[in-house]
Scaffold this motif. Structure first.
Motif, short mmCIF file in Angstrom:
data_model
loop_
_atom_site.label_atom_id
_atom_site.label_comp_id
_atom_site.label_asym_id
_atom_site.label_seq_id
_atom_site.Cartn_x
_atom_site.Cartn_y
_atom_site.Cartn_z
N GLU A 233 18.54 7.50 -13.32
CA GLU A 233 18.80 8.20 -12.06
C GLU A 233 18.79 9.71 -12.25
O GLU A 233 18.53 10.45 -11.31
N GLN A 234 19.11 10.16 -13.44
CA GLN A 234 19.19 11.59 -13.75
C GLN A 234 17.91 12.12 -14.40
O GLN A 234 17.88 13.26 -14.85
N GLU A 235 16.88 11.32 -14.42
CA GLU A 235 15.66 11.68 -15.15
C GLU A 235 15.10 13.04 -14.73
O GLU A 235 14.79 13.87 -15.59
N GLN A 236 14.97 13.29 -13.44
CA GLN A 236 14.31 14.51 -13.00
C GLN A 236 15.01 15.77 -13.51
O GLN A 236 14.37 16.65 -14.08
N TRP A 237 16.31 15.88 -13.36
CA TRP A 237 16.98 17.10 -13.81
C TRP A 237 17.06 17.16 -15.33
O TRP A 237 17.03 18.23 -15.92
N ARG A 238 17.12 15.99 -15.99
CA ARG A 238 17.15 16.02 -17.46
C ARG A 238 15.80 16.47 -18.04
O ARG A 238 15.75 17.19 -19.02
N GLU B 178 13.69 18.44 -16.42
CA GLU B 178 13.64 19.88 -16.12
C GLU B 178 14.43 20.68 -17.14
O GLU B 178 13.99 21.75 -17.59
N LYS B 179 15.59 20.18 -17.53
CA LYS B 179 16.40 20.83 -18.56
C LYS B 179 15.62 20.86 -19.88
O LYS B 179 15.63 21.87 -20.60
N ALA B 180 14.95 19.77 -20.20
CA ALA B 180 14.17 19.70 -21.44
C ALA B 180 13.02 20.70 -21.43
O ALA B 180 12.72 21.32 -22.46
N TYR B 181 12.38 20.91 -20.27
CA TYR B 181 11.33 21.94 -20.17
C TYR B 181 11.92 23.30 -20.52
O TYR B 181 11.30 24.10 -21.22
N GLY B 182 13.13 23.57 -20.03
CA GLY B 182 13.80 24.83 -20.36
C GLY B 182 14.09 24.95 -21.84
O GLY B 182 13.96 26.02 -22.43
N GLN B 183 14.48 23.85 -22.47
CA GLN B 183 14.75 23.86 -23.90
C GLN B 183 13.48 24.16 -24.70
O GLN B 183 13.52 24.91 -25.68
N ILE B 184 12.37 23.58 -24.28
CA ILE B 184 11.09 23.85 -24.95
C ILE B 184 10.75 25.35 -24.82
O ILE B 184 10.34 25.99 -25.79
N ARG B 185 10.95 25.90 -23.63
CA ARG B 185 10.69 27.35 -23.45
C ARG B 185 11.60 28.18 -24.33
O ARG B 185 11.17 29.19 -24.92
N SER C 174 17.38 9.80 -27.74
CA SER C 174 17.86 9.18 -26.51
C SER C 174 16.71 8.55 -25.72
O SER C 174 15.89 7.82 -26.27
N TYR C 175 16.60 8.87 -24.43
CA TYR C 175 15.58 8.26 -23.57
C TYR C 175 14.25 8.99 -23.62
O TYR C 175 13.30 8.60 -22.94
N GLY C 176 14.14 10.06 -24.40
CA GLY C 176 12.86 10.72 -24.62
C GLY C 176 12.56 11.90 -23.70
O GLY C 176 11.41 12.33 -23.61
N PHE C 177 13.57 12.45 -23.04
CA PHE C 177 13.33 13.55 -22.10
C PHE C 177 12.75 14.79 -22.80
O PHE C 177 11.80 15.39 -22.32
N LEU C 178 13.33 15.15 -23.95
CA LEU C 178 12.81 16.32 -24.69
C LEU C 178 11.40 16.03 -25.20
O LEU C 178 10.53 16.91 -25.18
N ARG C 179 11.17 14.83 -25.62
CA ARG C 179 9.83 14.46 -26.11
C ARG C 179 8.81 14.51 -24.99
O ARG C 179 7.67 14.90 -25.20
N LYS C 180 9.20 14.13 -23.78
CA LYS C 180 8.31 14.23 -22.62
C LYS C 180 7.93 15.68 -22.37
O LYS C 180 6.76 16.01 -22.17
#
Length: 79
Positions: free
Chosen positions: A2-7, A9-16, A41-47
């Motif tokens: 349910e939190q995928e979208q904001w997580r 988005e947060k991961a995109y910020g971490q990559i930057r 975890s669920y792979g958000f940073l990897r995405k």
């Protein structure tokens, strides 16, 4: 998930942030950069890393998280 979208988005910020830190250190962290996500975890940073053109691997202790990551993004994760 349910939190995928904001997580993600947060991961995109971490990559930057990682790219900015690398730039400060004189590193070019663009396409082809390699990432090992320990506790992936669920792979958000990897995405986010994949969308940036990075190569990535993940390691995770939770079999449930590994299953979700595979189902959602198709990423193989090491246990």
């Amino acid at each position: 998930m349910e939190q995928e979208q904001w997580r993600v988005e947060k991961a995109y910020g971490q990559i930057r942030q990682i790219q900015s830190a690398g730039e400060f250190l004189g590193l070019n962290l663009k396409k082809g950069t390699r990432l090992l996500d320990a506790g992936s975890s669920y792979g958000f940073l990897r995405k986010a890393a994949e969308d940036a053109g990075w190569k990535h691997e993940g390691i995770e202790a939770s079999a449930f998280a590994i299953k979700i990551c595979k189902e959602q993004y198709g990423f193989k994760t090491f246990k």
